[in-house]
Design an enzyme around this catalytic site. Structure first.
Site, PDB file in Angstrom:
ATOM      1  N   LYS A 197      40.786  63.654  46.197  1.00 26.68           N
ATOM      2  CA  LYS A 197      41.777  64.643  46.628  1.00 26.68           C
ATOM      3  C   LYS A 197      41.800  65.836  45.685  1.00 26.68           C
ATOM      4  CE  LYS A 197      44.952  63.891  43.242  1.00 26.68           C
ATOM      5  NZ  LYS A 197      45.040  64.803  42.129  1.00 26.68           N
ATOM      6  N   ASP A 239      49.418  58.401  43.460  1.00 28.91           N
ATOM      7  CA  ASP A 239      48.495  59.025  44.421  1.00 28.91           C
ATOM      8  C   ASP A 239      47.906  58.043  45.433  1.00 28.91           C
ATOM      9  OD1 ASP A 239      48.762  61.454  43.093  1.00 28.91           O
ATOM     10  OD2 ASP A 239      46.945  61.180  41.886  1.00 28.91           O
TER      11      ASP A 239
HETATM   12  O1  C5P Z   1      51.462  56.965  39.070  1.00 31.76           O
HETATM   13  P1  C5P Z   1      50.342  57.042  38.101  1.00 31.76           P
HETATM   14  O2  C5P Z   1      50.011  55.705  37.494  1.00 31.76           O
HETATM   15  O3  C5P Z   1      49.132  57.712  38.653  1.00 31.76           O
HETATM   16  O4  C5P Z   1      50.846  57.962  36.926  1.00 31.76           O
HETATM   17  C1  C5P Z   1      50.160  58.036  35.697  1.00 31.76           C
HETATM   18  C2  C5P Z   1      51.033  58.765  34.679  1.00 31.76           C
HETATM   19  O5  C5P Z   1      51.131  60.152  35.027  1.00 31.76           O
HETATM   20  C3  C5P Z   1      52.459  58.282  34.584  1.00 31.76           C
HETATM   21  O6  C5P Z   1      52.571  57.196  33.701  1.00 31.76           O
HETATM   22  C4  C5P Z   1      53.179  59.515  34.069  1.00 31.76           C
HETATM   23  O7  C5P Z   1      52.978  59.675  32.681  1.00 31.76           O
HETATM   24  C5  C5P Z   1      52.423  60.648  34.750  1.00 31.76           C
HETATM   25  N1  C5P Z   1      53.069  61.066  36.017  1.00 31.76           N
HETATM   26  C6  C5P Z   1      54.253  61.775  35.942  1.00 31.76           C
HETATM   27  N2  C5P Z   1      54.871  62.183  37.103  1.00 31.76           N
HETATM   28  C7  C5P Z   1      54.335  61.894  38.299  1.00 31.76           C
HETATM   29  C8  C5P Z   1      53.116  61.171  38.391  1.00 31.76           C
HETATM   30  C9  C5P Z   1      52.512  60.768  37.221  1.00 31.76           C
HETATM   31  O8  C5P Z   1      54.765  62.079  34.862  1.00 31.76           O
HETATM   32  N3  C5P Z   1      54.948  62.291  39.411  1.00 31.76           N
END
Ligand code: C5P
Length: 309
Positions: free
Chosen positions: A12, A145
């Site tokens: 993406k 995502d």
């Molecule tokens: O959800 P995911 O595991 O992909 O997120 C990885 C990291 O990215 C989270 O631990 C956070 O630090 C950051 N993040 C965030 N806000 C979001 C998505 C991700 O701060 N909306």
């Protein structure tokens, strides 16, 4: 039961990424527009006693290097398999073989694509027939995502990005993805954004607050309209952490891209082209600059995680 089942899921690009405040749960409130593009990872599942995982392909990173994909239970694919088995009440028995074309830690949601493809492949392989809504719920637990990797196409993402609603996109837009240097850590880029905002180097909430110009451009299918509407609040922090990315963005502009931005938390640069022919030319030009490790011409929207016939 079929001997093997194969699913694939796309990379993406966030054509709009507006980052709101940091929430109490450590995530940021997002207002983003996702576009699924034609660069795919595949997951092949087959019989197994317990779970076994192998990862291969050009996007899998340098073995044992910082970008290498783990082949153990810390991999999102492994966690997706365990979560689905637990939800459906079946034993987690399968061998999983991931073939990566999506570069790791590139801001292209490669790990999320792998997790989404795993859910789709194992749901078919185990015959668990999990309701779409439940599958989306499992996806959200795996990562912000992952629901979009299931849905694909073009979609608005809210919450921490896990709440996705499809949006209308007329026709196809053509892009060149340029990956410069080693992967960037998503939490580090969000952390740098918080730091820059706290230090007054960036406004608390930026102009990327509204996605409307991007949504209108997608509806009209006009690449010329989409170019100036592209926006990513994570671009400034990614550039701070990786100053070399400025050169990559400049290279894309110099090579005739309509516009270029950092994809997600980077370090991929997504360069927009007027049409397919222009994208092929742009890719060749960018490959010749020596700025990028990998250059790929892609198009979107494409569907989300699907079984491969
Ligand atoms: O959800 P995911 O595991 O992909 O997120 C990885 C990291 O990215 C989270 O631990 C956070 O630090 C950051 N993040 C965030 N806000 C979001 C998505 C991700 O701060 N909306």
């Amino acid at each position: 039961m079929t001997a093997v089942v194969v699913a694939r899921a796309p990379a993406k690009v966030n054509v709009h990424l507006g980052v709101g405040p940091l929430r109490e749960d450590g995530f940021h409130e997002l207002h983003t527009v996702y576009l699924a593009v034609s660069l795919f990872d595949t997951v092949e599942v087959g019989p197994g006693d317990g779970l076994a995982l192998s990862v291969a392909g050009e996007g899998s990173g340098v073995a044992d290097g910082p970008g290498a994909v783990p082949g153990d239970r810390t991999n999102l694919v492994w966690r997706a398999a365990e979560l689905l088995a637990q939800h459906a009440g079946v034993p987690a028995d399968a061998s999983l073989a991931v073939t990566k074309s999506i570069p790791v830690a590139a801001g292209l949601a490669g790990g999320s694509a792998d997790a989404a493809a795993t859910l789709v492949a194992l749901d078919a392989f185990w015959g668990t027939r999990v309701a779409r809504e439940d599958l989306l719920g499992l996806a959200a637990r795996l990562g912000s995502d992952v629901p979009f990797s299931l849905v694909g196409g073009a979609a608005l993402g809210t919450g921490r990005g896990e709440q996705v609603s499809p949006v209308l996109a007329e026709g196809t837009t053509h892009w060149v993805l340029g990956i410069a240097g080693e992967g960037l850590s998503t939490p580090a880029v969000y952390g740098e954004l918080d730091r820059m905002r706290a230090a007054g180097q960036l406004p608390a909430v930026t102009g990327a607050a509204t996605a409307e110009p991007v949504l209108a451009a997608l509806r009209s299918g006009s690449a010329g309209e989409l170019g100036p509407a592209l926006a990513n609040d994570l671009q400034s922090p990614a550039l701070n952490l990786r100053p070399g990315l400025r050169r990559a963005l400049r290279a894309a502009a110099d090579a005739g891209a309509l516009a270029a931005l950092v994809s997600g938390s980077g370090p991929t640069v997504a360069a927009l082209a007027a049409d397919e022919e222009a994208a092929v030319r742009l890719a060749a030009e960018l490959a010749g600059t020596g700025v990028f490790r990998t250059v790929r011409a892609v198009a979107g929207p494409v569907p989300g995680a699907r079984l491969v016939a």
